[in-house]
Scaffold this motif. Sequence first.
Motif, PDB file in Angstrom:
ATOM      1  N   LEU A 102      10.726  10.540  -3.775  1.00  0.00           N
ATOM      2  CA  LEU A 102      11.070  11.919  -3.458  1.00  0.00           C
ATOM      3  C   LEU A 102      12.337  11.977  -2.619  1.00  0.00           C
ATOM      4  CD1 LEU A 102       7.474  12.992  -2.383  1.00  0.00           C
ATOM      5  CD2 LEU A 102       8.523  13.414  -4.614  1.00  0.00           C
ATOM      6  N   ILE A 103      13.111  13.042  -2.790  1.00  0.00           N
ATOM      7  CA  ILE A 103      14.273  13.307  -1.939  1.00  0.00           C
ATOM      8  C   ILE A 103      13.924  14.466  -1.015  1.00  0.00           C
ATOM      9  CG2 ILE A 103      16.657  14.150  -1.874  1.00  0.00           C
ATOM     10  CD1 ILE A 103      17.130  12.715  -4.538  1.00  0.00           C
ATOM     11  N   PHE A 104      14.202  14.290   0.281  1.00  0.00           N
ATOM     12  CA  PHE A 104      13.956  15.313   1.293  1.00  0.00           C
ATOM     13  C   PHE A 104      15.279  15.544   2.015  1.00  0.00           C
ATOM     14  CE2 PHE A 104      10.955  16.338   5.148  1.00  0.00           C
ATOM     15  CZ  PHE A 104      11.520  17.599   5.237  1.00  0.00           C
ATOM     16  N   SER A 137       3.129   6.284   2.968  1.00  0.00           N
ATOM     17  CA  SER A 137       4.493   6.732   2.678  1.00  0.00           C
ATOM     18  C   SER A 137       5.518   5.988   3.521  1.00  0.00           C
ATOM     19  CB  SER A 137       4.611   8.236   2.945  1.00  0.00           C
ATOM     20  OG  SER A 137       3.664   8.966   2.193  1.00  0.00           O
ATOM     21  N   ALA A 138       6.718   5.855   2.969  1.00  0.00           N
ATOM     22  CA  ALA A 138       7.861   5.288   3.697  1.00  0.00           C
ATOM     23  C   ALA A 138       8.992   6.297   3.671  1.00  0.00           C
ATOM     24  CB  ALA A 138       8.304   3.971   3.065  1.00  0.00           C
ATOM     25  N   PHE A 139       9.675   6.441   4.800  1.00  0.00           N
ATOM     26  CA  PHE A 139      10.719   7.458   4.954  1.00  0.00           C
ATOM     27  C   PHE A 139      12.036   6.773   5.314  1.00  0.00           C
ATOM     28  CE2 PHE A 139      10.769  12.174   5.672  1.00  0.00           C
ATOM     29  CZ  PHE A 139      12.143  12.320   5.803  1.00  0.00           C
ATOM     30  N   PHE A 140      13.082   7.037   4.522  1.00  0.00           N
ATOM     31  CA  PHE A 140      14.408   6.444   4.713  1.00  0.00           C
ATOM     32  C   PHE A 140      15.388   7.528   5.152  1.00  0.00           C
ATOM     33  CE2 PHE A 140      12.059   3.767   1.885  1.00  0.00           C
ATOM     34  CZ  PHE A 140      12.520   2.478   2.065  1.00  0.00           C
ATOM     35  N   GLU A 141      16.070   7.297   6.278  1.00  0.00           N
ATOM     36  CA  GLU A 141      16.944   8.306   6.886  1.00  0.00           C
ATOM     37  C   GLU A 141      18.112   7.642   7.598  1.00  0.00           C
ATOM     38  OE1 GLU A 141      18.034  11.173   8.148  1.00  0.00           O
ATOM     39  OE2 GLU A 141      16.672  12.688   7.327  1.00  0.00           O
ATOM     40  N   GLY A 178       0.785  -1.218   0.000  1.00  0.00           N
ATOM     41  CA  GLY A 178       0.000   0.000   0.000  1.00  0.00           C
ATOM     42  C   GLY A 178       0.818   1.269   0.000  1.00  0.00           C
ATOM     43  N   ILE A 179       2.134   1.167   0.176  1.00  0.00           N
ATOM     44  CA  ILE A 179       2.984   2.351   0.132  1.00  0.00           C
ATOM     45  C   ILE A 179       3.119   2.814  -1.312  1.00  0.00           C
ATOM     46  CG2 ILE A 179       5.305   3.268   0.555  1.00  0.00           C
ATOM     47  CD1 ILE A 179       3.724   2.690   3.111  1.00  0.00           C
ATOM     48  N   ASP A 180       2.828   4.095  -1.540  1.00  0.00           N
ATOM     49  CA  ASP A 180       2.952   4.622  -2.892  1.00  0.00           C
ATOM     50  C   ASP A 180       3.775   5.907  -2.953  1.00  0.00           C
ATOM     51  OD1 ASP A 180       1.228   6.552  -1.882  1.00  0.00           O
ATOM     52  OD2 ASP A 180      -0.521   5.815  -2.969  1.00  0.00           O
ATOM     53  N   THR A 181       4.382   6.297  -1.828  1.00  0.00           N
ATOM     54  CA  THR A 181       5.296   7.441  -1.807  1.00  0.00           C
ATOM     55  C   THR A 181       6.542   7.041  -1.012  1.00  0.00           C
ATOM     56  OG1 THR A 181       3.459   9.022  -1.912  1.00  0.00           O
ATOM     57  CG2 THR A 181       5.593   9.865  -1.206  1.00  0.00           C
ATOM     58  N   TRP A 182       7.699   7.124  -1.662  1.00  0.00           N
ATOM     59  CA  TRP A 182       8.973   6.675  -1.093  1.00  0.00           C
ATOM     60  C   TRP A 182       9.875   7.875  -0.924  1.00  0.00           C
ATOM     61  CZ3 TRP A 182       8.795   1.449  -0.114  1.00  0.00           C
ATOM     62  CH2 TRP A 182       7.766   0.744  -0.755  1.00  0.00           C
ATOM     63  N   ILE A 183      10.184   8.206   0.324  1.00  0.00           N
ATOM     64  CA  ILE A 183      10.904   9.434   0.659  1.00  0.00           C
ATOM     65  C   ILE A 183      12.294   9.086   1.166  1.00  0.00           C
ATOM     66  CG2 ILE A 183      10.826  11.536   2.046  1.00  0.00           C
ATOM     67  CD1 ILE A 183       7.736  10.744   2.438  1.00  0.00           C
ATOM     68  N   PHE A 184      13.297   9.707   0.562  1.00  0.00           N
ATOM     69  CA  PHE A 184      14.682   9.409   0.910  1.00  0.00           C
ATOM     70  C   PHE A 184      15.430  10.668   1.321  1.00  0.00           C
ATOM     71  CE2 PHE A 184      13.359   6.073  -1.950  1.00  0.00           C
ATOM     72  CZ  PHE A 184      13.973   4.932  -1.467  1.00  0.00           C
ATOM     73  N   ASP A 185      16.098  10.594   2.457  1.00  0.00           N
ATOM     74  CA  ASP A 185      17.133  11.558   2.771  1.00  0.00           C
ATOM     75  C   ASP A 185      18.252  11.377   1.740  1.00  0.00           C
ATOM     76  OD1 ASP A 185      18.798  13.363   4.354  1.00  0.00           O
ATOM     77  OD2 ASP A 185      19.872  11.554   4.976  1.00  0.00           O
TER      78      ASP A 185
END
Length: 242
Positions: free
Chosen positions: A110-112, A167-171, A9-16
């Motif tokens: 996305l990159i954050f 969303s999933a957030f990678f940091e 169900g994750i459809d937004t992948w956010i990466f530092d």
Amino acid sequence: MRNSNPFQGIDTWIFDLDNTLYPADCHLFRQIDQRMSVFIQERLEVEAGHARFLQKDWYARHGTTLAGLMAEHDVAPQDFLEYVHDIDLSDVGHNAELREAISRLPGRRLIFTNGSVRHAENVAGKIGILDLFDGVFDIEAGDYQPKPHAPAYDRFIGHFDVTPERSAFFEDMPQNLQVPYEAGMRTVLVQSAAEWFDDEPEDKRPSKPGETYPHVHHVTDDLTGFLGNLTTRALADTEEDT
């Protein structure tokens, strides 16, 4: 029968960016850190030791060195960002396996970053993954409010119309995952055994393998392998649904 997949169900992948999309042991950020000290030394005309003290003090109290410079010395942020990101990228190599793994993630990527768009584009381009991302959210887009402060995440979520629960957030910095966790995101901590600076504020140090946190759902010291396994698992789930 469906496999248990925590990323279903994750459809937004956010990466530092720094020390996340490239391995910390290439010490790219060490160059940035050193250039921060030199910038302070030259701009404020202080000795090297005092410049270093100010850099880490501002980092601890304001969230970033830049925020301290802006608040206490009215420094133009673009001057600082252009200077500290003028670095040698030769130790960052093309990563075909990471590219393949990211390309298979369903939805937006996305990159954050607390850095600049230019820095993110230069580094991601060198890795060979820039074209896979749908956008970059940098310190300027966040009105110079850095992670881990909540307003930065609020602006990011609003800018890209992000649904946190999908969303999933990678940091690499555990404190930067607290707000995403509270918002309902799936959090992934990217750890490294790379040596860090002795004068780094204790609560700002990246975590090392073996350290865990209640607000972190998953921990890895191999982002490429983690994503590759994740996408393979997602494909298996899809096949079982058909």
